[in-house]
Write a protein that holds these residues in place. Sequence first.
Motif, mmCIF file in Angstrom:
data_model
loop_
_atom_site.group_PDB
_atom_site.id
_atom_site.type_symbol
_atom_site.label_atom_id
_atom_site.label_comp_id
_atom_site.label_asym_id
_atom_site.label_seq_id
_atom_site.Cartn_x
_atom_site.Cartn_y
_atom_site.Cartn_z
ATOM 1 N N ILE A 1 44.542 9.885 -58.636
ATOM 2 C CA ILE A 1 43.930 9.465 -59.906
ATOM 3 C C ILE A 1 43.665 8.068 -60.102
ATOM 4 C CG2 ILE A 1 43.994 9.883 -62.448
ATOM 5 C CD1 ILE A 1 46.003 12.371 -60.357
ATOM 6 N N TYR B 1 46.866 9.050 -69.720
ATOM 7 C CA TYR B 1 46.692 10.401 -68.941
ATOM 8 C C TYR B 1 47.825 11.091 -68.515
ATOM 9 C CZ TYR B 1 45.368 12.734 -64.768
ATOM 10 O OH TYR B 1 44.780 13.762 -63.812
ATOM 11 N N SER C 1 46.284 3.339 -59.630
ATOM 12 C CA SER C 1 46.178 4.491 -59.087
ATOM 13 C C SER C 1 47.456 5.318 -59.305
ATOM 14 C CB SER C 1 45.886 4.509 -57.383
ATOM 15 O OG SER C 1 46.833 3.897 -56.747
ATOM 16 N N LYS D 1 37.626 3.062 -66.744
ATOM 17 C CA LYS D 1 36.753 4.158 -66.596
ATOM 18 C C LYS D 1 37.737 4.828 -65.473
ATOM 19 C CE LYS D 1 33.762 3.788 -62.850
ATOM 20 N NZ LYS D 1 32.551 4.523 -62.369
ATOM 21 N N ARG D 2 37.617 6.034 -65.438
ATOM 22 C CA ARG D 2 38.355 6.861 -64.322
ATOM 23 C C ARG D 2 37.260 6.927 -63.361
ATOM 24 N NH1 ARG D 2 40.774 12.997 -63.927
ATOM 25 N NH2 ARG D 2 41.358 12.721 -61.725
ATOM 26 N N LYS E 1 46.197 3.227 -70.069
ATOM 27 C CA LYS E 1 45.076 4.267 -69.715
ATOM 28 C C LYS E 1 46.039 5.209 -68.839
ATOM 29 C CE LYS E 1 40.794 5.968 -70.092
ATOM 30 N NZ LYS E 1 40.385 6.294 -71.239
ATOM 31 N N PHE F 1 41.779 4.701 -62.163
ATOM 32 C CA PHE F 1 41.319 4.093 -63.426
ATOM 33 C C PHE F 1 40.825 2.533 -62.792
ATOM 34 C CE2 PHE F 1 44.196 7.172 -65.086
ATOM 35 C CZ PHE F 1 43.097 7.947 -66.057
#
Length: 154
Positions: free
Chosen positions: A55, A111, A70, A4-5, A107, A57
């Motif tokens: 950002i 992104y 990150s 998940k973010r 992921k 995850f």
Amino acid sequence: MKIKRALVDDYQVITELFEELMKEICEKTNRKLSIPDHYYSLEICKNYLEKDTYIVFLAEEKNHFIGFISLCISHSLYAGGEFGIIQEFYVLPEYRSNGIGSKLLAKAIQYGKTMEWKRIEVATPPLPQFSKSFIFYKNNGFIDGEGRKLKCYV
């Protein structure tokens, strides 16, 4: 296991995982731990998440966070525009070699594609102590830039 973010409220677990990453790097390289104070790291992490300049995850299994990756955004002429940089990447040792790292990395790449980045770059921890990390990245589509990461404190 799910990815998940991270939300702003996840800043504490991200900071804890970051500190575990740094401890492992220092232990394997026989270096003194040199990171910001825990409370300052918490403050920085929360601030960056609030500003959306960091950002992250998170990998979660059975309501327990087991890893994170990150990213930050950078810009350059050599990359042809915006690109991402993996700043930190860590999976708890007992969960390694189970595909979790590959899922976190996928992921991050997904992104990057949605952000229309030209590439994602990473500097591995010191070699040869972290040669498995280097091989991991190569096995996941990264190519060797044949450089070394340098730093200058200002």
